[in-house]
Design a protein around this motif. Structure first.
Motif, short mmCIF file in Angstrom:
data_model
loop_
_atom_site.label_atom_id
_atom_site.label_comp_id
_atom_site.label_asym_id
_atom_site.label_seq_id
_atom_site.Cartn_x
_atom_site.Cartn_y
_atom_site.Cartn_z
N GLU A 183 0.83 -1.21 0.00
CA GLU A 183 0.00 0.00 0.00
C GLU A 183 0.87 1.26 0.00
OE1 GLU A 183 -2.71 -0.01 3.22
OE2 GLU A 183 -3.73 -1.86 2.61
N GLY A 184 0.34 2.29 -0.66
CA GLY A 184 1.01 3.58 -0.66
C GLY A 184 2.13 3.72 -1.67
N VAL A 185 2.34 2.72 -2.46
CA VAL A 185 3.40 2.81 -3.49
C VAL A 185 2.82 3.45 -4.74
CG1 VAL A 185 4.99 1.53 -4.94
CG2 VAL A 185 4.58 0.79 -2.58
N PRO A 186 3.32 4.64 -5.11
CA PRO A 186 2.75 5.33 -6.29
C PRO A 186 3.22 4.67 -7.60
CG PRO A 186 4.63 6.54 -5.46
CD PRO A 186 4.42 5.41 -4.50
N ARG A 187 2.41 4.83 -8.61
CA ARG A 187 2.81 4.35 -9.94
C ARG A 187 3.71 5.40 -10.58
NH1 ARG A 187 0.63 0.26 -12.82
NH2 ARG A 187 -1.00 -0.99 -11.84
N ARG A 188 4.79 4.93 -11.18
CA ARG A 188 5.76 5.83 -11.80
C ARG A 188 5.63 5.77 -13.33
NH1 ARG A 188 7.02 8.83 -7.41
NH2 ARG A 188 7.91 7.56 -5.73
N SER A 189 5.91 6.91 -13.95
CA SER A 189 5.89 6.96 -15.42
C SER A 189 7.28 6.60 -15.96
CB SER A 189 5.52 8.36 -15.90
OG SER A 189 6.55 9.29 -15.55
N ALA A 190 7.32 6.36 -17.26
CA ALA A 190 8.59 6.03 -17.90
C ALA A 190 9.58 7.18 -17.77
CB ALA A 190 8.35 5.70 -19.38
N MET A 191 9.10 8.42 -17.91
CA MET A 191 10.00 9.58 -17.81
C MET A 191 10.57 9.70 -16.40
SD MET A 191 10.38 10.80 -20.74
CE MET A 191 11.32 12.23 -20.18
N TRP A 192 9.74 9.41 -15.37
CA TRP A 192 10.23 9.49 -13.99
C TRP A 192 11.35 8.47 -13.77
CZ3 TRP A 192 11.04 6.39 -9.86
CH2 TRP A 192 11.26 7.02 -8.61
N ILE A 193 11.15 7.27 -14.32
CA ILE A 193 12.16 6.21 -14.17
C ILE A 193 13.46 6.62 -14.85
CG2 ILE A 193 12.73 3.83 -14.77
CD1 ILE A 193 9.74 3.19 -14.52
N VAL A 194 13.36 7.20 -16.04
CA VAL A 194 14.56 7.63 -16.78
C VAL A 194 15.31 8.70 -16.00
CG1 VAL A 194 15.37 8.81 -18.85
CG2 VAL A 194 13.63 7.02 -19.04
N LYS A 195 14.58 9.72 -15.48
CA LYS A 195 15.22 10.78 -14.72
C LYS A 195 15.83 10.25 -13.43
CE LYS A 195 12.25 14.50 -16.45
NZ LYS A 195 11.21 15.51 -16.10
N ASN A 196 15.13 9.34 -12.77
CA ASN A 196 15.60 8.81 -11.50
C ASN A 196 16.87 7.96 -11.67
OD1 ASN A 196 15.16 8.31 -8.58
ND2 ASN A 196 14.87 6.19 -9.26
N LEU A 197 16.93 7.20 -12.76
CA LEU A 197 18.08 6.34 -12.99
C LEU A 197 19.30 7.10 -13.50
CD1 LEU A 197 16.38 3.23 -14.68
CD2 LEU A 197 17.51 3.27 -12.46
N GLY A 198 19.07 8.09 -14.33
CA GLY A 198 20.20 8.80 -14.93
C GLY A 198 20.84 7.98 -16.03
N LEU A 199 21.84 8.57 -16.70
CA LEU A 199 22.47 7.90 -17.84
C LEU A 199 23.17 6.61 -17.43
CD1 LEU A 199 23.19 7.95 -20.84
CD2 LEU A 199 25.24 9.27 -20.27
N VAL A 200 23.89 6.65 -16.31
CA VAL A 200 24.61 5.46 -15.85
C VAL A 200 23.63 4.37 -15.44
CG1 VAL A 200 26.23 4.53 -14.15
CG2 VAL A 200 26.61 6.81 -15.14
N GLY A 201 22.59 4.74 -14.73
CA GLY A 201 21.60 3.77 -14.26
C GLY A 201 20.87 3.08 -15.39
N LEU A 202 20.70 3.78 -16.52
CA LEU A 202 20.00 3.18 -17.65
C LEU A 202 20.78 2.01 -18.26
CD1 LEU A 202 18.61 6.34 -19.48
CD2 LEU A 202 17.27 4.57 -18.33
N TYR A 203 22.07 1.95 -17.97
CA TYR A 203 22.89 0.86 -18.51
C TYR A 203 23.26 -0.16 -17.45
CZ TYR A 203 23.07 3.06 -23.03
OH TYR A 203 22.71 3.57 -24.26
N LYS A 204 22.50 -0.18 -16.35
CA LYS A 204 22.69 -1.20 -15.34
C LYS A 204 22.30 -2.56 -15.94
CE LYS A 204 21.56 -2.37 -10.56
NZ LYS A 204 20.76 -2.01 -9.36
N GLY A 205 23.13 -3.56 -15.76
CA GLY A 205 22.86 -4.89 -16.32
C GLY A 205 23.23 -5.02 -17.79
N ALA A 206 24.00 -4.06 -18.32
CA ALA A 206 24.35 -4.11 -19.74
C ALA A 206 25.20 -5.33 -20.07
CB ALA A 206 25.09 -2.83 -20.14
N SER A 207 26.06 -5.73 -19.12
CA SER A 207 26.90 -6.91 -19.37
C SER A 207 26.05 -8.15 -19.55
CB SER A 207 27.90 -7.09 -18.23
OG SER A 207 27.22 -7.19 -16.98
N ALA A 208 25.02 -8.29 -18.71
CA ALA A 208 24.11 -9.43 -18.85
C ALA A 208 23.31 -9.34 -20.14
CB ALA A 208 23.17 -9.50 -17.65
#
Length: 683
Positions: free
Chosen positions: A467-492
């Motif tokens: 309960e209480g967990v808001p739904r996030r948009s794609a843009m929010w996820i992109v901004k929250n992760l940043g450029l480096v975060g967007l490539y997390k798991g790239a090796s896999a």
């Protein structure tokens, strides 16, 4: 009998009826003739004749211009050392005959004008006019005896026999010379011996590029010597230069970038020839000499010109100088720019079609992809704590808890991202035909797409259970992760996509060709393309599931109380220790059900779009259908030089097959051609 002899003589030497002289022929005669001071009659001397048939503006770096004086012996029917306008008209009429080249050569040796050549006369003329250092030729050989008779049974040589003998003479001269230099009879000679043979036998037919690099022929096989098979293959190639030219022109016309490989050449040769097939060694020799300056193996028409054009020389050898070289460089730059522009436009076309096909394929199987992601992210192995029992249960609960739209959570960024991803994969595979490379290139788009998509796909179940967990948009996820975060798991992601493509594309092509029978004459339908794509996707999808599980775990945000994964190795170790080996194949069936039809839809859509929306100007003749009409092949370029010069040049080339010194001034006589003593005039 007399009538037959007369007919033969007239067919070879012409009749005594004065020929009709065209205004052009008369103008040529007037322009090059001189006036006899005593009689006032116009005539051509040997020098005037050479000026008429061998314009000074033409290129003579292979055949010396003075050698054209040999043909004066044919035009001077009366053996007076001068030719009248009637003689010139007869000679020009002779040049217009379809077999002029061979008939001129015959008349050169038939000095008495009988329509037959006596062997003794032929032998005497040959010995008087050949070069002093010429490699000896055995006229008593078995080959020669077949044309002129054995030593005890010599016979006169007719025109058909003589012309056919000349046709095969060059090959026999090469064979005899090879045997002479092959002193230990092991079937090999030294490169410098081969060079001497070709310079003496065929120099007048070959380009400087070939002549300068003859010694490199030994490089096409192991060892430092040249075999007889090499020599015979080389001779066959130079004998079929016109056919090679035709094949090269056709093949390069069909090539998108104007370059062809050895395989392209042999395939095109098979399409347009029926009996003149080229052996692998002949193709190797052609590509060896044409590709000396282009080691990539992809050759342009200009590369082949160095081999096919006997007048080919470098810019400086031709005396072009700095200005000409600059112009040549400019033309080359323009040609290169056009090729690059064409490649850019072609890649853009492939990219656009791949984007549409990729989006279509992704949309069709997106619900399965969502189920696959949620199954892979499910970490608990205890029944009471498991959200989903299996893939079907997962799909049911998603529909129940989130509605049918829940199956398409995150589909918008998937469609936006899958376009460049699939377009890159399809385009790279088209260009380099290496599935692994195609898979690796797409990761730069795949990884950000995957991480955003996965977080959108799992947030529905988080919102339902926490309960209480808001739904996030794609843009929010992109901004929250940043450029480096967007490539997390790239090796896999790389570990998954490279082997997937390496398995998928070869399997797809083999299924189309070997199972469904795709060929130049049989095109597959949409159902067959879909089936081939789906089957090829099954092993590719399932075998790469462990890497996909690790990628999913790395890219999903860890919930409270769950193991946080920091690296590929740590993630793999944790999954193994906490959930066992079977966890690496979670979502495997769903992945197969998703990937197989997705790539089936994508590739089928891509190939259908290529047919419906071809790149403008790229339509190529794929050969006639059964009962259809075959368009004529691209022809050879028409020569621009005057016809008398062209026919005279070709006749001289045939004569020089006997000996390349014919027509050169002899010491001490200083004459270019030494006739038989007492030859009768043809008044």
């Amino acid at each position: 009998m007399a009538t037959a002899k007369t007919a033969i003589k007239e067919s070879l030497l012409g009749t005594t009826v004065e020929p009709d002289i065209s205004s052009q022929s008369k103008a040529t005669f007037d322009r090059n003739s001189r006036q006899d001071e005593e009689t006032g009659e116009q005539y051509m001397s040997e020098e005037d004749f050479v000026n008429a048939v061998a314009p000074a503006s033409e290129d003579y770096h292979k055949i010396k211009r003075e050698q054209y004086a040999v043909l004066f012996q044919v035009a001077d029917r009366r053996k007076t050392g001068r030719i009248s306008i009637q003689d010139w008209g007869i000679f020009e009429n002779l040049l217009a005959k379809p077999d002029a080249e061979y008939e001129i050569a015959f008349r050169l040796f038939d000095e008495k004008g009988t329509g037959m050549i006596k062997y003794d006369d032929f032998q005497r003329l040959y010995n008087q006019n050949k070069g002093a250092e010429t490699i000896s030729f055995d006229w008593n050989s078995e080959w020669a005896s077949l044309y002129v008779g054995s030593r005890k049974h010599r016979h006169d040589i007719t025109y058909p026999q003589f012309s056919q003998m000349l046709r095969g003479l060059q090959g026999e001269r090469i064979r005899q010379a090879f045997q002479m230099f092959d002193k230990d009879q092991d079937g090999f000679i030294e490169p410098y011996d081969f060079q001497r043979i070709i310079l003496e036998v065929a120099k007048h037919k070959l380009s400087d590029h070939i002549l300068d690099n003859l010694h490199t022929l030994c490089n096409i096989s192991t060892g430092s010597k040249i075999s007889y098979a090499n020599v015979r293959a080389f001779q066959n190639v130079i004998r079929e230069m016109d056919l090679v030219d035709l094949i090269v022109r056709n093949a390069t016309e069909k090539s998108a970038d104007g370059t062809i490989t050895r395989t392209d050449f042999l395939n095109e040769a098979a399409r347009i020839t029926r009996f003149s097939l080229f052996t692998p060694m002949e193709a190797d020799i052609l590509f060896h000499f044409a590709g000396l300056d282009a080691p990539s193996g992809r050759l342009t028409r200009n590369d082949f010109a160095k081999v096919l054009d006997s007048s080919w020389q470098s810019a400086y050898a031709l005396g072009i100088g700095a200005t000409g070289a600059a112009a040549e460089a400019a033309n080359k730059a323009i040609s290169t720019t056009q090729k690059v522009l064409h490649q850019v436009l072609e890649s853009a076309h492939h990219f656009a079609l791949g984007s549409i096909a990729g989006a279509f394929g992704a949309f069709m199987v997106y619900p399965i992809d969502l189920v696959k992601t949620r199954m892979q992210n499910q970490r608990s192995s205890r029944v009471g704590e498991m959200l989903y029992k299996n893939s079907i249960d997962c799909a049911k609960k998603v529909i129940k808890n989130e509605g049918p739209k829940g199956l398409y959570s995150g589909v918008l960024p998937q469609l936006v991202g899958v376009a460049p991803e699939k377009a890159i994969k399809l385009t790279v595979n088209d260009l380099v035909r290496a599935g692994g490379a195609a898979g690796g290139c797409q990761v730069m788009f795949t990884n950000p797409l995957e991480i955003v998509k996965i977080r959108l796909q799992v947030q529905g179940e988080v919102a339902k259970n926490v309960e209480g967990v808001p739904r996030r948009s794609a843009m929010w996820i992109v901004k929250n992760l940043g450029l480096v975060g967007l490539y997390k798991g790239a090796s896999a992601c790389l570990l998954r996509d490279i082997p997937f493509s390496a398995i998928y594309f070869p399997s797809y092509n083999h299924l189309k060709r070997d199972f469904f029978g795709e060929s130049q004459t049989q095109k597959l339908g949409i159902v067959q393309l879909l089936t081939a794509g789906a089957i090829a996707g099954m092993p590719a999808a399932y075998l790469t599931t462990p890497c996909d599980v690790i990628k999913t775990r790395l890219q999903v945000e860890a919930r409270k109380g769950e193991t946080k994964y920091t690296s590929l190795r740590q993630c793999a170790r944790s999954v193994w220790q906490e959930e066992g080996f079977r966890a690496f194949f979670k979502g495997g069936p769903a992945r197969v059900l998703r990937s197989s039809p997705q790539f089936g839809f994508t590739l089928a859509g891509y190939e259908v779009l290529q047919k419906l929306l071809p790149m403008p100007g790229s339509e190529k003749d794929e050969g006639p259908s059964v009962g259809g009409h075959a368009e004529p092949a691209v022809g050879l370029q028409e020569a621009k030089a005057p016809l008398p010069y062209l026919r005279s040049r070709n006749a001289l080339k045939i004569i020089l097959d006997l000996d390349e010194n014919f027509g050169r001034p002899k010491i001490p006589t200083g004459r270019g051609w030494v006739p038989l003593a007492g030859a009768k005039a043809l008044g």
